[in-house]
Design an enzyme around this catalytic site. Structure first.
Site, mmCIF file in Angstrom:
data_model
loop_
_atom_site.group_PDB
_atom_site.id
_atom_site.type_symbol
_atom_site.label_atom_id
_atom_site.label_comp_id
_atom_site.label_asym_id
_atom_site.label_seq_id
_atom_site.Cartn_x
_atom_site.Cartn_y
_atom_site.Cartn_z
ATOM 1 N N HIS A 23 -26.643 -14.617 6.273
ATOM 2 C CA HIS A 23 -28.014 -14.580 6.906
ATOM 3 C C HIS A 23 -29.119 -14.248 5.755
ATOM 4 O O HIS A 23 -29.933 -13.654 5.717
ATOM 5 C CB HIS A 23 -28.877 -13.885 8.112
ATOM 6 N N HIS A 79 -24.485 -22.835 20.561
ATOM 7 C CA HIS A 79 -25.533 -21.918 19.801
ATOM 8 C C HIS A 79 -25.632 -23.273 19.109
ATOM 9 O O HIS A 79 -24.855 -23.707 17.808
ATOM 10 C CB HIS A 79 -25.470 -21.320 19.376
ATOM 11 N N GLU A 81 -27.386 -22.531 16.096
ATOM 12 C CA GLU A 81 -26.928 -22.108 14.759
ATOM 13 C C GLU A 81 -25.919 -22.174 13.757
ATOM 14 O O GLU A 81 -25.083 -23.046 14.028
ATOM 15 C CB GLU A 81 -27.505 -20.384 14.578
ATOM 16 N N ASP A 83 -24.059 -21.888 11.460
ATOM 17 C CA ASP A 83 -22.708 -21.300 11.330
ATOM 18 C C ASP A 83 -21.591 -21.435 12.261
ATOM 19 O O ASP A 83 -20.621 -21.758 12.231
ATOM 20 C CB ASP A 83 -22.627 -19.613 10.707
ATOM 21 N N HIS A 146 -28.846 -15.137 20.755
ATOM 22 C CA HIS A 146 -30.110 -14.355 20.494
ATOM 23 C C HIS A 146 -30.981 -15.590 20.145
ATOM 24 O O HIS A 146 -32.332 -15.546 19.526
ATOM 25 C CB HIS A 146 -29.459 -13.565 19.318
ATOM 26 N N ASP A 165 -22.286 -16.411 20.019
ATOM 27 C CA ASP A 165 -22.067 -14.607 19.342
ATOM 28 C C ASP A 165 -22.220 -13.375 19.859
ATOM 29 O O ASP A 165 -21.519 -12.997 19.667
ATOM 30 C CB ASP A 165 -24.130 -14.665 18.928
ATOM 31 N N TYR A 193 -22.543 -5.462 14.678
ATOM 32 C CA TYR A 193 -23.516 -7.043 15.383
ATOM 33 C C TYR A 193 -24.197 -6.600 16.342
ATOM 34 O O TYR A 193 -25.636 -7.002 16.272
ATOM 35 C CB TYR A 193 -21.970 -7.438 16.047
ATOM 36 N N HIS A 226 -17.516 -15.387 16.876
ATOM 37 C CA HIS A 226 -17.109 -14.965 15.183
ATOM 38 C C HIS A 226 -15.908 -14.349 15.429
ATOM 39 O O HIS A 226 -16.440 -12.774 16.680
ATOM 40 C CB HIS A 226 -18.320 -14.157 15.634
#
Ligand code: FMN
Length: 883
Positions: A23, A79, A81, A83, A146, A165, A193, A226
């Site tokens: 991030h 998701h 995002e 990554d 999230h 996540d 996390y 992850h």
């Protein structure tokens, strides 16, 4: 690298050993990470998530070694995002028409990132995708876990949850399974996390886990996006998340500080010694922020029951790393934790005050902090040790009484910067009697002790309460016997909710001021069982608001006003109190209120929202420095300001402004009092009494500027220059706006309730919507807005009966208004400032009695002052009822 996870599921992600920041530079990844992508090869082939865009080509190349890309039937984007979705452009360049299954918000986020019109297929919770061989993908939306687009995907047959996540960690390992890696490392990374990313969403975490569990699906593995795969007892991480989401804390206090010349560090070390001495069981952790990893610090904050944040003062503020940490702490929305500020300074010490404000804003239960000058002396360090001891004791309680969802503020003491010996809380009350049969006025706190009687009213010592005549009035607030209660209250927990009642929808009260607790008390006396939930934006403590304006001269700290904390109230009345919580919306059809993502049903809803101080619209660059005194949190701020400089301007010479001005003058401040009306208390007092009051104000040292408005406030850093409409300028340090109140109506207005000046209610306090009532300063009762304690007490009594099943209209007798200016006590009743009144006045400077008659010669109002005060009760009884 790829490996078989189970049956036809293959991991095809990227293991990133080198990653040290994520991030941007926001999240430290000491142990690297992995971006997990999974290929599920049944009759149909699905690819679940991809990897960070940095590794897009490597990913596609590796995937191609695993499968002919054109055999991929579906892409699942849990998701958006980067990554997880970053390899989509490279992949779709090769297989452009492959459908991408994601949520509706997923489409928005993916388009927002890649600006491509791919073949999106929107899914909702419960939708399935058949892969053949008897296996299906089942989708579960997880908005704000999230991001708005987040979702989980479950593979039936194999009983594998692809959780993205959730349940992940930034942790690189060749071993890739939870049972094969170092357990301490794994737990530490999971905790970090959760603490740094998921804390703000804890209520959603709990709700989502419960929702998924309610599907009763078998669970063999959790495959996050992850870190390692949970194959050994995957329920352990689910259970762990439930515990973390439940306002997790350990018996730990964490000190975090920054320092330039080590003064603040020495303070931290001394505070630590105090904590250890008072509570050897507590774990104490200490971090110099400049030398520590911010995410590790936040993880320790997450684990703590309380935090102490320290900074030296620099340019009257805090060091920037401390400010940055506080901003992150605000965003993480920790709940149920204590906090307190500390720091060394050279002259004005603004850092500690600012840290306190930021902690308050971040939702901590903040106790006053401690300041020391320069390099702290031995004495100053001894103060720090004592401070640490006090904090450890106050925060020791730990266990929450049942029903309190969030911890409430520990009792605070006056800021040490304020050289005030602390009188007992009873200083704001009459002397507490010993008699077990004493009765206390719920409105003003005056207590009737049978052992002493009430000689001023001709009631002899030894007269029991039951023998007092029905006409007996409280000598302080002039209300009758009905507002008295036994001083020795019902035993703790007496009102505890029964198991049966606990299942019915509660009475929900929004707001946590006097109106609420008077209602709760009266209601519980009639109905000990119906569940009651109080939702309040402040800390939920019960305190005497009218006394705040007298606190400065009496050297009282905010804690001195607190009669009972939310925890004590919850226990005493058997109710649930949710402090630091705001209701976002009311659904009158469904009879629910919305609190963030949560929906709370009500049987009856009472709006006791209070009123906001009116802030006059002024010109200039310092208008944001106006402060108000409308609640206990305001009082702490008010004390800080008026303690920091001696010159104070009070805008508004009404009831509150005048009382504040006199109290500040009494406490040694230089006070200017302004009002656009030519007289003080112009809406309440006839001119001849106003003049009398003004003479008293002047005699006490207040400088009056009546008949002139303040037009502008300007400052170039320190003092404020106030400009008045007659051209006068005044140089001051603090400006207090006391120019009136406006009922809080926004929540009710948004729900479609009828609003005028306040929330409109009838004499039963019923609003225009069924089962919704309004009480206190936010209400407009049959056209009257009455922000005074007496109508409030009577309203609470009537409403309690209505809620307990006996519909009871509010009857308001004529009520006095008492101007609590000790230098010149004044009591007013009835009509005193309308046209057409003829006055008869007796008395002199020591006190007077004024009677107002209408054109028919009837007594319609009165005013008594000073030594004539005792005439008030008889006059009051001659006035017609108000309602
Ligand atoms: C650049 C600078 C600005 C400062 N500004 C203020 C200030 O505005 N108000 C104040 O009270 N002290 C101010 N100080 C004094 C420090 O707060 C004081 O030296 C303090 O003891 C330092 O604490 P430390 O030893 O924890 O670094 C300032 C010091 C420096 C070096």
């Amino acid at each position: 690298m790829s490996f078989v996870v189970k049956n036809n599921i293959t991991w095809v992600g990227k293991l990133d050993w080198e990653l040290r920041e994520f991030h941007g530079a926001e999240y430290s990844t000491h142990k690297g990470s992995s971006y997990n992508s999974y290929l599920v090869r049944e009759e149909k082939v699905a690819l679940i998530d991809t990897v960070w865009s940095l590794y897009a080509q490597e990913f596609v190349d590796n995937l191609e070694k695993e499968i002919d890309l054109h055999r991929i039937d579906y892409i699942i984007a849990n998701h958006a995002e980067i990554d997880h979705s970053g390899a989509l452009p490279a992949l779709l360049a090769r297989i452009p028409d492959t459908p991408i299954y994601c949520t509706e918000n997923g489409v928005k986020s993916l388009k927002g990132h890649f600006h491509k019109d791919w073949n999106f297929r929107i899914v909702k919770t419960g939708d399935t995708l058949d892969l053949g061989n008897g296996k299906q993908l089942v989708f579960v939306e997880a908005p704000m876990l999230h991001w708005p687009d987040s979702m989980l995907t479950y593979l039936s047959g194999d009983a594998v949850l692809f959780s993205n996540d959730a349940f992940g960690q930034h942790y690189a390992s060749e071993k890739m399974y939870n049972d094969l890696v170092d357990q301490d490392e794994l737990r530490a990374e999971c905790l970090k996390y959760y603490a740094n990313i998921l804390t703000p969403f804890s209520p959603l975490v709990t709700a989502k886990i419960k929702e998924v569990l309610s599907f009763n699906l078998p669970l063999d593995m959790i495959c996050p996006a992850h870190g390692v795969i949970w194959r050994d007892n995957p329920a352990q991480i689910v259970e762990q998340y439930l515990a973390w989401a439940d306002d997790y804390q350990e018996n730990q206090i964490t000190l975090v500080y920054d320092t330039m010349w080590n003064g603040t560090r020495h303070m931290a070390e001394a505070i630590t010694r105090g904590i250890r001495a008072a509570d050897p069981t507590v774990e104490v952790k200490m971090f110099n922020l400049a030398l520590s990893d911010k995410n590790d610090v936040l993880t320790q904050v997450f684990k703590s029951k309380g935090v102490l944040i320290g900074s030296p003062t620099v340019n009257n503020g805090m060091l920037p790393q401390v400010a940055a940490l506080l901003e992150e702490m605000r965003g993480l929305r920790f709940r149920g934790k204590y906090a307190s500020p500390f720091g060394s300074h050279g002259w004005n010490g603004g850092a500690v005050d600012r840290i306190g404000e930021r902690l308050e804003e971040a939702g901590f239960n903040v106790a006053s902090g401690i300041k020391a000058l320069w390099k702290p002396t031995e004495d100053a360090l001894a103060d720090c040790v004592a401070f640490g001891q006090r904090i450890a004791q106050e925060w020791r309680g730990g266990a929450e009484p049942a029903n309190v969802i969030e911890r409430t503020a520990a009792a605070t003491q006056p800021a040490p910067a304020r050289p005030a010996p602390k009188p007992a809380a009873a200083a704001v009350r009459n002397t507490l009697p010993q008699s077990a049969s004493a009765m206390r006025c719920r409105v003003c706190g005056w207590t009737y002790d049978p052992a002493q009687g009430s000689p001023a009213q001709g009631i002899a010592a030894g007269t029991p309460w039951s023998d007092l005549p029905d006409t007996f009035l409280c000598p302080e607030c002039f209300l009758g016997k009905s507002v008295f209660e036994p001083l020795h209250r019902m035993p703790n927990g007496a009102g505890a909710t029964t198991a049966a009642a606990a299942h019915s929808a509660p009475v929900v009260i929004v707001g946590g001021g006097s109106a609420t607790y008077q209602l709760v008390r009266a209601f519980r006396a009639l109905d000990p069982h119906t569940p009651v939930v109080v939702v309040t934006a402040d800390d939920g403590a019960d305190y005497s608001k009218p006394q705040l304006v007298h606190g400065f001269s009496r050297k009282l700290g905010a804690a001195d006003f607190v009669e009972r904390t939310a925890a004590q109230l919850a226990h005493e009345f058997g109710i649930t109190i949710r402090p630091h919580t705001r209701v976002d919306a009311i659904d009158q059809q469904r009879k629910t209120v919305r609190i963030g993502a949560e929906t709370l049903p009500y049987r009856d809803l009472v709006l006791a929202l209070g009123a906001n101080p009116w802030i006059p619209p002024l010109e200039g660059n310092a208008t944001d420095r106006m402060i108000t005194l409308n609640n206990l949190a305001d009082y702490e701020n008010y004390l800080r300001h008026v303690s920091a400089g001696e010159r104070v301007l009070v805008i508004g010479a009404g009831l509150v402004g005048t009382e504040i001005a006199l109290d500040l003058a009494e406490g040694g401040q230089q006070v200017w009092l302004t009002d656009s009306s030519p007289h003080s208390l112009a809406k309440l007092l006839p001119e001849f009494v106003s003049r009398h009051l003004e003479a008293t104000l002047a005699q006490k040292g207040c400088r009056l500027h009546l008949g002139h408005r303040v037009t502008a406030l300007d400052s170039s850093g320190g003092a404020i220059t106030a400009q008045l409409s007659d051209g006068t300028t005044v140089e001051i340090d603090t400006v207090i706006a006391a120019a009136g109140l406006r009922p809080r109506t926004a929540l009710a207005g948004a729900a479609g309730l009828r609003i005028n000046r306040g929330i409109q209610v009838d004499s039963y306090l019923r609003s225009s919507a069924e089962h919704i009532y309004a009480l206190g300063d936010c209400a407009e009762i049959e056209g009257l807005v009455l922000p005074f304690m007496q109508p409030l007490a009577l309203s609470a009594q009537a409403l309690a009966k209505t809620l307990a099943g006996e519909p009871t209209p509010l009857c308001l007798p004529a009520m006095p208004t008492v101007v609590k200016t000790p230098a010149l006590p004044i009591q007013v009743g009835g009509r005193t400032v309308t046209d057409g009144l003829s006055w008869t006045v007796e008395g002199d400077e020591s006190g007077l009695t004024g009677k107002a008659h209408n054109g028919d010669g009837e007594l319609v109002g009165y005013v008594v002052t000073g030594v004539h005060l005792s005439n008030g009760a008889a006059l009051l009884q001659q006035l017609p009822a108000l309602l």
